[in-house]
Design an enzyme around this catalytic site. Structure first.
Site, mmCIF file in Angstrom:
data_model
loop_
_atom_site.group_PDB
_atom_site.id
_atom_site.type_symbol
_atom_site.label_atom_id
_atom_site.label_comp_id
_atom_site.label_asym_id
_atom_site.label_seq_id
_atom_site.Cartn_x
_atom_site.Cartn_y
_atom_site.Cartn_z
ATOM 1 N N ARG A 36 0.830 -1.220 0.000
ATOM 2 C CA ARG A 36 0.000 0.000 0.000
ATOM 3 C C ARG A 36 0.863 1.268 0.000
ATOM 4 O O ARG A 36 0.468 2.294 -0.564
ATOM 5 C CB ARG A 36 -0.951 -0.005 1.197
ATOM 6 C CG ARG A 36 -2.167 -0.892 0.973
ATOM 7 C CD ARG A 36 -3.106 -0.875 2.163
ATOM 8 N NE ARG A 36 -4.379 -1.514 1.823
ATOM 9 C CZ ARG A 36 -5.319 -1.825 2.707
ATOM 10 N NH1 ARG A 36 -5.142 -1.542 3.993
ATOM 11 N NH2 ARG A 36 -6.448 -2.400 2.320
ATOM 12 N N LYS A 197 -17.986 -17.912 3.109
ATOM 13 C CA LYS A 197 -19.414 -17.798 3.402
ATOM 14 C C LYS A 197 -20.212 -17.075 2.337
ATOM 15 O O LYS A 197 -19.829 -15.999 1.885
ATOM 16 C CB LYS A 197 -19.600 -17.053 4.721
ATOM 17 C CG LYS A 197 -19.126 -17.843 5.922
ATOM 18 C CD LYS A 197 -19.332 -17.027 7.169
ATOM 19 C CE LYS A 197 -19.077 -17.873 8.412
ATOM 20 N NZ LYS A 197 -19.245 -17.063 9.627
ATOM 21 N N GLY A 354 -9.789 -8.899 0.461
ATOM 22 C CA GLY A 354 -9.485 -9.911 1.468
ATOM 23 C C GLY A 354 -8.325 -10.831 1.135
ATOM 24 O O GLY A 354 -7.226 -10.370 0.848
ATOM 25 N N GLY A 377 -12.291 -4.458 1.886
ATOM 26 C CA GLY A 377 -13.732 -4.182 1.994
ATOM 27 C C GLY A 377 -14.247 -3.257 0.904
ATOM 28 O O GLY A 377 -15.362 -3.438 0.400
#
Ligand code: 3PG
Ligand code: MG
Length: 396
Positions: A36, A197, A354, A377
Site C-alpha cells: 500500500r 461464506k 481480502g 472491503g
C-alpha cells in the site's frame, strides 16, 4: 471520469491534504508488507514535482476514537521514506497546533505525515468540526485511498466537500481498473468468487449475476450452493440456513443468462490440516464423515476452458482452503491460467479483496494480473454495486 485529478489542480506552493491508506501489516514494529505504501508513491512524487507539499492523512487499525499508542503511524515513517525517497516529517497530532507547526516547518520537497485520524472519535462519525480542522491545515484535498473509500469518515468524506478536491494516482488507477472489469467490460466476462461464506457475499453475488457471463463459485460458499441442490456435503463448511438464498441467486443467474460454474468434482479430507489424506470424488459423493476442501481437476479444467474464451476476469476469493496445501491446487491452477492468458494479451484480469491477493501471490500469479487492487472491503462493496462515499464525495 467526472472527478478531478492532480492534473486539474494548481499545486505550486500548495499544502495538499492527501488521504492515503497506511493500514499496512506490521510485524515487530516494522512494516511487513509495503504494497500500500509503494502504491501511493506516484501521487507523492507528482505533488512534489508540481511544487506542492503532501500532507498525509491516514488511519491505522481501529483505535475507536482513543489515543492508542500501539496504533501510532510513527513506525510507518521509515518504510514511507524508503518507498518515496523523500524526507517525511511526522506530526504527533492530526489536527491543531502540532500538525500546523509540522506543516509550517517542512522544506520544499518534503512530506508531512499526520498521526492516526482515528485517534479522534469524529473521524468515524464524519464529524464536520474535525473535517474543518483538517481543512484548515491545507489548500487542496487529494484522496488516494480507494481502499478506505467505503468509509464515510471525516478524512474521506466531509473533508472532500470543504476544499478543492481531486483523486490521486492510485485512486485513479483503482477506479479505472474497476470500470474496465465491471463498468464497461469487454465480453465475455468471468467472475471468480470464492471464500468461506455466502452470507458475507450475498449482495456481491446478486450484483454479479446481472453483470457477468460466467460466475465461478468456489471455496466454502460453493458447498452452500451444492447443498441448495440437495447434495449431501458431509462435514463440509456450509451455511445450511442460506440454501434458499443460494437457490434464489441461481434462479436470478438463469434469468439473466449468467452461467454459474460450481464444482463438479471435489477434493475431500477428514481433517482440516496441511497434507491431510485426501481423495477426489464427484461433487455429489462427499462421504458423510469428510469435508470438501478444494475443487477437483475436472472443475479446474472447466474453469480453464471458460477463462480461455473470456476477455475480462474479475476475481475475489480463493477456490479452496488455499492456506493448507495441497488444498491450494485449484486456486493455484486457475490463477496460473489467468496469469498466462493475461501475459499473452488475451485477457484483462482484475483481482482484489481480502484473501485474494495473498492467494494470487502464493500462486505466483499476482504480478501478471492486469491489476491487483489494494482494497479489501472497498473492493467488495464496489463489486456489490454500491456507491463508495469517498468516491462520491469527489463529485464523480
Ligand atoms: C482496510 O485495511 O481494509 C482499510 O484500510 C479500511 O480499514 P477498516 O476496515 O478498518 O475501515
Ligand atoms: Mg477492512
Amino acid at each position: 471520469m467526472a472527478w478531478k485529478t492532480l492534473d486539474d489542480m494548481d499545486l505550486a506552493g500548495k499544502r495538499v491534504l492527501t488521504r492515503v491508506d497506511l493500514n499496512v501489516p506490521m510485524d515487530g514494529g516494522r512494516v511487513s508488507d509495503a504494497t500500500r505504501i509503494d502504491r501511493i508513491v506516484p501521487t507523492l512524487k507528482d505533488i512534489v514535482a508540481a511544487g506542492g507539499t503532501p500532507v498525509l492523512l491516514a488511519h491505522f487499525g481501529r483505535p475507536k476514537g482513543q489515543h492508542v499508542p500501539e496504533m501510532s503511524l510513527r513506525p510507518v515513517v521509515p518504510a514511507l521514506e524508503a518507498a518515496c525517497g523523500l524526507p517525511v516529517t511526522f506530526a504527533a497530532d492530526c489536527r491543531g497546533p502540532a500538525a500546523a507547526a509540522a506543516i509550517d516547518g517542512v522544506a520544499p520537497g518534503g512530506v508531512v505525515l499526520l498521526e492516526n485520524t482515528r485517534f479522534y472519535p469524529g473521524e468515524e462519525k464524519n464529524d464536520p468540526d474535525l473535517a474543518a480542522d483538517f481543512a484548515a491545515l491545507g489548500d487542496i484535498y487529494c484522496n488516494d485511498a480507494f481502499s478506505a473509500a467505503h468509509r464515510a469518515h471525516a478524512s474521506t468524506e466531509a473533508l472532500a466537500r470543504l476544499l478543492p478536491a481531486c483523486a490521486g494516482r492510485l485512486m485513479q488507477a483503482e477506479l479505472s481498473a474497476l470500470e474496465t472489469a465491471l463498468g464497461d467490460p469487454v465480453r465475455p466476462v468471468v467472475a471468480v468468487v470464492g471464500g468461506a461464506k455466502v452470507s458475507t457475499k450475498l449482495d456481491l453475488l446478486g450484483n454479479l449475476v446481472g453483470k457477468v457471463d460466467h460466475l465461478v463459485i468456489g471455496g466454502g460458499m460453493a458447498n452452500t450452493f451444492l447443498a441448495a441442490q440437495g447434495i449431501d456435503v458431509g462435514k463440509s463448511l456450509a451455511e445450511h440456513d442460506m440454501t434458499a438464498t443460494a437457490s434464489e441467486i441461481m434462479a436470478k443467474a438463469e434469468a439473466a443468462g449468467c452461467e454459474i460454474i460450481l464444482p463438479g468434482d471435489v477434493v475431500v479430507a477428514r481433517e482440516f490440516k496441511a497434507g491431510a489424506d485426501n481423495e477426489t470424488v464427484a461433487a455429489d459423493a462427499c462421504p458423510s464423515d469428510a469435508m470438501i476442501l478444494d475443487a477437483g481437476p475436472q472443475t479446474v479444467a472447466r474453469i480453464a476452458a471458460t477463462l480461455d474464451t473470456a476477455k475480462t476476469l474479475i476475481w475475489n476469493g480463493p477456490l479452496g482452503a488455499f492456506e493448507i496445501p495441497p488444498f491450494d491446487t485449484a486456486t493455484n491452477a486457475a490463477a496460473s491460467q489467468a496469469a498466462a492468458l493475461t501475459a499473452a494479451g488475451g485477457l484483462t484480469s482484475v483481482a482484489g479483496g481480502g484473501d485474494t491477493v495473498a492467494a494470487l501471490n502464493q500462486a505466483g500469479a499476482a504480478a501478471r494480473f492486469t491489476y491487483i487492487s489494494t482494497a479489501g472491503g472497498a473492493f467488495l462493496e464496489w463489486m456489490e454495486g454500491k456507491v463508495l462515499p469517498g468516491v462520491a464525495a469527489l463529485g464523480g
